[in-house]
Design an enzyme around this catalytic site. Structure first.
Site, PDB file in Angstrom:
ATOM      1  N   HIS A  83       8.574   1.603   0.210  1.00 37.98           N
ATOM      2  CA  HIS A  83      10.054   1.622  -0.052  1.00 37.98           C
ATOM      3  C   HIS A  83      10.401   2.866   0.323  1.00 37.98           C
ATOM      4  CE1 HIS A  83      14.030   1.447  -1.596  1.00 37.98           C
ATOM      5  NE2 HIS A  83      14.037   0.229  -1.344  1.00 37.98           N
ATOM      6  N   ASP A 122      11.126  -7.396  -3.112  1.00 41.19           N
ATOM      7  CA  ASP A 122      10.970  -8.638  -2.209  1.00 41.19           C
ATOM      8  C   ASP A 122       9.638  -9.151  -2.326  1.00 41.19           C
ATOM      9  OD1 ASP A 122      13.346  -8.732  -0.789  1.00 41.19           O
ATOM     10  OD2 ASP A 122      12.529  -7.192   0.490  1.00 41.19           O
TER      11      ASP A 122
HETATM   12  N1  ACO Z   1       1.730  -1.770   4.580  1.00 40.92           N
HETATM   13  C1  ACO Z   1       0.803  -0.821   4.947  1.00 40.92           C
HETATM   14  N2  ACO Z   1       1.475   0.565   5.469  1.00 40.92           N
HETATM   15  C2  ACO Z   1       2.417   0.829   5.131  1.00 40.92           C
HETATM   16  C3  ACO Z   1       3.470  -0.046   4.627  1.00 40.92           C
HETATM   17  C4  ACO Z   1       3.124  -1.272   4.099  1.00 40.92           C
HETATM   18  N3  ACO Z   1       3.785  -2.346   3.744  1.00 40.92           N
HETATM   19  N4  ACO Z   1       4.531   0.591   4.405  1.00 40.92           N
HETATM   20  C5  ACO Z   1       4.477   1.869   4.639  1.00 40.92           C
HETATM   21  N5  ACO Z   1       3.023   2.083   5.287  1.00 40.92           N
HETATM   22  C6  ACO Z   1       2.683   3.297   5.709  1.00 40.92           C
HETATM   23  C7  ACO Z   1       2.990   3.675   7.229  1.00 40.92           C
HETATM   24  O1  ACO Z   1       1.979   2.966   7.988  1.00 40.92           O
HETATM   25  C8  ACO Z   1       2.730   5.058   7.207  1.00 40.92           C
HETATM   26  O2  ACO Z   1       1.332   5.578   7.054  1.00 40.92           O
HETATM   27  P1  ACO Z   1       1.252   7.070   7.948  1.00 40.92           P
HETATM   28  O3  ACO Z   1       1.657   8.109   7.210  1.00 40.92           O
HETATM   29  O4  ACO Z   1      -0.416   6.929   8.012  1.00 40.92           O
HETATM   30  O5  ACO Z   1       1.722   6.744   9.376  1.00 40.92           O
HETATM   31  C9  ACO Z   1       3.518   5.378   5.728  1.00 40.92           C
HETATM   32  O6  ACO Z   1       3.170   4.537   4.814  1.00 40.92           O
HETATM   33  C10 ACO Z   1       4.958   5.624   5.491  1.00 40.92           C
HETATM   34  O7  ACO Z   1       5.564   4.692   5.956  1.00 40.92           O
HETATM   35  P2  ACO Z   1       7.047   5.048   6.692  1.00 40.92           P
HETATM   36  O8  ACO Z   1       7.087   3.633   7.649  1.00 40.92           O
HETATM   37  O9  ACO Z   1       7.345   6.051   7.355  1.00 40.92           O
HETATM   38  O10 ACO Z   1       7.814   4.797   5.507  1.00 40.92           O
HETATM   39  P3  ACO Z   1       9.473   4.195   5.509  1.00 40.92           P
HETATM   40  O11 ACO Z   1      10.195   4.882   4.312  1.00 40.92           O
HETATM   41  O12 ACO Z   1      10.046   4.372   6.823  1.00 40.92           O
HETATM   42  O13 ACO Z   1       9.356   2.621   5.399  1.00 40.92           O
HETATM   43  C11 ACO Z   1       9.404   0.475   4.701  1.00 40.92           C
HETATM   44  C12 ACO Z   1       9.778   1.808   4.463  1.00 40.92           C
HETATM   45  C13 ACO Z   1      10.192   0.163   6.052  1.00 40.92           C
HETATM   46  C14 ACO Z   1      10.158  -0.422   3.587  1.00 40.92           C
HETATM   47  C15 ACO Z   1       7.878   0.213   4.887  1.00 40.92           C
HETATM   48  O14 ACO Z   1       7.267   0.445   3.674  1.00 40.92           O
HETATM   49  C16 ACO Z   1       7.512  -1.310   5.145  1.00 40.92           C
HETATM   50  O15 ACO Z   1       7.728  -1.547   6.379  1.00 40.92           O
HETATM   51  N6  ACO Z   1       7.156  -2.303   4.140  1.00 40.92           N
HETATM   52  C17 ACO Z   1       7.076  -3.405   4.442  1.00 40.92           C
HETATM   53  C18 ACO Z   1       8.236  -4.412   4.441  1.00 40.92           C
HETATM   54  C19 ACO Z   1       9.207  -4.440   3.461  1.00 40.92           C
HETATM   55  O16 ACO Z   1       8.452  -4.694   2.409  1.00 40.92           O
HETATM   56  N7  ACO Z   1      10.438  -4.161   3.514  1.00 40.92           N
HETATM   57  C20 ACO Z   1      11.299  -4.608   2.285  1.00 40.92           C
HETATM   58  C21 ACO Z   1      11.851  -2.976   1.749  1.00 40.92           C
HETATM   59  S1  ACO Z   1      12.673  -3.205   0.147  1.00 40.92           S
HETATM   60  C22 ACO Z   1      14.415  -3.877   1.007  1.00 40.92           C
HETATM   61  O17 ACO Z   1      14.566  -3.379   1.900  1.00 40.92           O
HETATM   62  C23 ACO Z   1      15.156  -4.538   0.010  1.00 40.92           C
END
Ligand code: ACO
Length: 429
Positions: free
Chosen positions: A306, A363
């Site tokens: 998140h 979610d």
């Molecule tokens: N699985 C694996 N790795 C992940 C995940 C995941 N679900 N989420 C983040 N990471 C990793 C990224 O690859 C990144 O790794 P790095 O530092 O080695 O490059 C690090 O964690 C940070 O990730 P970001 O994408 O920069 O984090 P951001 O805050 O932009 O993204 C997000 C948040 C979009 C929710 C992300 O965690 C994600 O894609 N999750 C899966 C989708 C999801 O469940 N969305 C619902 C969110 S809740 C809502 O909106 C209601």
């Protein structure tokens, strides 16, 4: 507190500091562009405050979520979705009379215009219900032009909110029934918000759907937990569109579109698909975890991570308990719940996820509740949208009432070509 000082090209700029009621601090850069040639750069707005808001407080480090000061745990336990929506939109808990009036206004607004019902026929049954929902919400402006005044009064906004909250439930049920080829059912005046929704989803002209108290309670909790989450992607979309003074229905329709994406509200759909894929692969949870850790591909574990929560999402904690309780009460054994629990257990100990502070989000378990109720996967984001509606309306209203609010218009750093001449087509290679 002193102003922040920023030195650019040898010149010192004094920037005011803002402090919120929970001690959150911000550097006010409003005048920076006018007084220097600099803008701030923050892709994804991860560190940018776009407004002041009194609606929701989140402390992502501590896993805290409060609506207008009340902890989400209390509202999930004691309130109803209709009461919470009144509270978010109006800023006060309703009295008994106010709540009765408010519920009555939902009953009066539930039916769709007869010509609007015809619009559903124009969609193929394969249409995603979010496509139908966003179009229908925007179409409400066409069917109810009296609700799209440029400068609505507080009473006008109250009326629009009731129309929208009530009609979205009918639109959602109809988009589901269209997709499964069943005839539409009229809303019933004698049913409360959630039972009426279940009736329009699942009753048939010959047989009424039997309302299960535990199902109502589970949906009530899910809607309350989704009702607001401050400046997330879809709420920011509603605010951005609304900042141009677009009407409530047009602004909320943009929120529905933003919510649809798999990184936001579409994730609940993706979570169940991911769990089903793991199940089909023989429950090899570890294989999927390794795939998510491998940055050569784009694969992510849906329902984890998140932007704001760097601790357990407080909503996920409640939803996990409710999912277990509902399935037990209904005597359902869903192997996907076992897979979800195992996935979470391993992930919470895995260094990759621990160091990145990736916890289950709202979610992760919600889809398993919807599935147990008999709601198909493509309807999951629609249910999220119904839940989020009070928040979108509250933010749109707050922005309209804020005398300091301005047209949303971010800046950019241009990285394209410098000036060059147009080349006539005959001379191009
Ligand atoms: N699985 C694996 N790795 C992940 C995940 C995941 N679900 N989420 C983040 N990471 C990793 C990224 O690859 C990144 O790794 P790095 O530092 O080695 O490059 C690090 O964690 C940070 O990730 P970001 O994408 O920069 O984090 P951001 O805050 O932009 O993204 C997000 C948040 C979009 C929710 C992300 O965690 C994600 O894609 N999750 C899966 C989708 C999801 O469940 N969305 C619902 C969110 S809740 C809502 O909106 C209601």
């Amino acid at each position: 507190m002193e102003n922040a000082k920023l030195i650019l090209d040898g010149k010192t700029f004094e920037l005011p500091i803002l402090i919120g009621t929970e001690g959150e601090k911000a550097i006010d850069i409003l005048k920076l562009r006018a007084e220097s040639s600099y803008i701030t750069f923050d892709p994804g707005f991860g560190n940018t405050g776009a407004c002041k808001s009194a609606i929701t407080f989140i402390d992502g480090e501590k896993g805290i979520l409060r609506y207008r000061g009340i902890p989400i745990e209390q509202l999930a336990e004691k309130s109803t979705f209709v009461e919470t929506s009144y509270f978010l939109i109006n800023g006060k808990l309703p009295t008994k009379t106010e709540l009765k009036q408010y519920s009555l206004s939902f009953t009066r607004s539930a039916k769709l215009h007869k010509d609007m019902k015809k619009m559903f026929a124009g969609y193929p049954s394969s249409a995603h219900p979010m496509a139908v929902l966003s179009a229908m919400v925007c179409s409400l402006s066409g069917f109810h032009p009296e609700l799209t005044k440029l400068n609505p009064s507080a009473d006008d906004i109250q009326g629009m909110a009731a129309q929208l909250l009530s009609k979205v439930r009918t639109i959602s049920a109809y988009s589901y029934r269209k997709s499964v080829g069943k005839p539409f059912l009229e809303p019933r005046d004698d049913l409360a918000y959630i039972p009426n929704f279940l009736h329009m989803l699942f009753s048939t002209p010959r047989k009424e759907y039997k309302i299960h108290e535990d199902v109502v309670k589970a949906l009530q909790t899910l809607f309350i937990l989704h009702a607001d989450h401050e400046q997330n992607c879809s709420t920011s979309a509603v605010r951005l569109v609304g900042s141009s003074k677009a009407n409530l229905f047009a602004s909320v329709s943009a929120g529905v579109c933003a919510l649809w994406g798999p990184l936001h509200g579409g994730a609940n759909e993706e979570v169940v698909e991911m769990l089903e894929e793991i199940y089909r692969s023989g429950g090899k949870v570890e294989k999927f975890i390794e795939k998510a850790k491998d940055h050569t591909g784009n694969y992510r574990l849906m329902g984890f991570g998140h932007r704001v929560y760097k601790n357990y999402d407080p909503r996920a904690k409640i939803i996990k308990e409710r999912a277990h309780a509902l399935l037990k009460k209904m005597g359902i054994h869903d192997p996907l719940l076992d897979i979800a629990v195992r996935l979470e257990e391993i992930v919470l100990k895995d260094e990759y996820f621990v160091t990145r502070k990736l916890y289950p989000n709202v979610d992760f378990y919600s889809g398993l509740i919807y599935k147990a109720i008999g709601i198909p996967t493509n309807m999951f984001p629609v249910l999220f949208a119904i839940g989020r509606l009070p928040g979108w309306i509250a933010h749109w209203k707050e922005m309209r009432e804020d005398k300091d609010s301005r047209l949303g218009r971010p800046r950019q750093i241009y990285t394209g070509d410098k000036i060059r001449d147009y080349v006539p087509i005959e001379q191009r290679k």
